[in-house]
Write a protein that holds these residues in place. Structure first.
Motif, PDB file in Angstrom:
ATOM      1  N   GLN A 216      15.505 -54.416  14.058  1.00 58.83           N
ATOM      2  CA  GLN A 216      14.360 -55.286  14.318  1.00 58.83           C
ATOM      3  C   GLN A 216      13.206 -54.941  13.384  1.00 58.83           C
ATOM      4  N   GLU A 217      12.641 -55.953  12.746  1.00 64.01           N
ATOM      5  CA  GLU A 217      11.610 -55.698  11.736  1.00 64.01           C
ATOM      6  C   GLU A 217      10.317 -55.176  12.336  1.00 64.01           C
ATOM      7  N   GLY A 251      14.759 -55.162   7.044  1.00 59.61           N
ATOM      8  CA  GLY A 251      15.576 -55.737   8.103  1.00 59.61           C
ATOM      9  C   GLY A 251      16.825 -54.955   8.438  1.00 59.61           C
TER      10      GLY A 251
END
Length: 320
Positions: A216-217, A251
């Motif tokens: 998760q960014e 990412g």
């Protein structure tokens, strides 16, 4: 490192091919060695890393790996906690937990004990008597996960997570075994219940294999090497046992195991963690993690006055 494994990883769900931006390595550190509790050896995995790069994590110890002779296994005495969660992951060996509210259990290869201290609790962690008598291999991790201010004084909670409950996945070529303990990785969810959104995974990476792990960014990302050596990050920096990589934005996480490992290390072993930063002030001293010095002082006063619980007169029965 037995943990939880499978005879054939090719029967497991596989990650898809990642085509986005890989995270660069922001910081690479080497954990110093020390002692904890009654004298068991640890590596302090987060030493030298600023708290803002660890957020929402506070502390990580690699316990062992040590092969105890009979009579040598050690644990911790009764002690308090407030304001965070302790996550104990056992790779080799056996550990008993007992707390002042009746929580407790025995964990062994691949199991996890997750204690939410919240408003305050006393607990003890120690090898069972039969292991003290016989000696044996001991290896695990303890991670401290911060709680946001709104949850610091919640009712304490205990989770007993068996290794067989972890979600197991692999890479497209079957070169890794990914055990998801908590959070969600590429749509696969681990069993741990968390107040702060986080991912925890134990990865076994075969010699020469590459792990491209979607992440998760808005989470931070950390990889600690439990065994073996390889390269990490978009720039493929060398990394080995006892080192931690803290990543920048992107990412996905990339780790590649060296094609040749030491003769006593069959594969590279990684503890991968990350979460959504809480971004609140942290006041941390000893067994308490609060937001202000005044809250820390109150925690010590409450402990001294017995408000965090009392040590039970006898051994409490363990949960299954």
């Amino acid at each position: 490192m037995p943990a939880i494994t499978v005879d054939d990883v090719l029967v497991l769900p596989r990650l898809g091919t990642f085509s986005g931006t890989f995270r660069p390595v922001r910081r690479l550190t080497t954990a110093p060695s020390g002692y904890e509790g009654e004298g068991f050896p640890v590596r302090r995995a987060f030493a030298g890393v600023p708290l803002n790069e660890l957020d929402p994590f506070i502390h990580l110890d690699q316990m062992g790996e040590v092969d105890y002779a009979p009579g040598e296994p050690k644990g911790t005495p009764w002690h308090p906690h407030r304001g965070f969660e302790t996550v104990t992951y056992m790779i080799d060996g056996i550990m008993d937990h007992q707390d002042s509210l009746g929580g407790g259990g025995t964990i062994t290869n691949g199991d996890t004990q997750w204690m939410t201290a919240g408003q305050g609790i006393l607990h003890i962690e120690a090898p069972p008597e039969h292991l003290v008598t016989s000696g044996g291999l001991f290896h695990g991790l303890q991670l401290w996960v911060n709680l946001p201010a709104a949850a610091k004084m919640i009712t304490p909670k205990y989770q007993d997570i068996r290794g067989r409950e972890s979600a197991l996945i692999t890479t497209p070529d079957g070169g890794s075994l990914i055990r998801i303990i908590a959070g969600s990785i590429a749509g696969h969810d681990g069993p741990g219940s968390t107040f702060t959104p986080i991912n925890l995974a134990h990865v076994t990476l075969q010699p020469g294999a590459q792990l491209d792990l979607p992440w998760q960014e808005d989470y931070n990302a950390l990889v600690y090497v439990l065994a073996g050596r390889g390269n990490v990050g978009a720039e493929q920096r060398p990394i080995q046992i006892g080192q931690l990589a803290a990543f920048g934005a992107g990412g996905a996480i990339r780790v590649t195991a060296d094609a040749t490992q030491d003769s006593n290390i069959p594969a590279m072993e990684l503890f991968v963690m990350g979460g959504r930063p809480i971004r609140e002030p942290v006041a941390h001293y000893g067994p308490f993690v609060m937001n202000t010095k005044e809250e820390l002082a109150q925690a010590f006063e409450d402990f001294q006055k017995g408000r965090l619980g009392v040590v039970p007169a006898g051994r409490l029965p363990h949960t299954d």
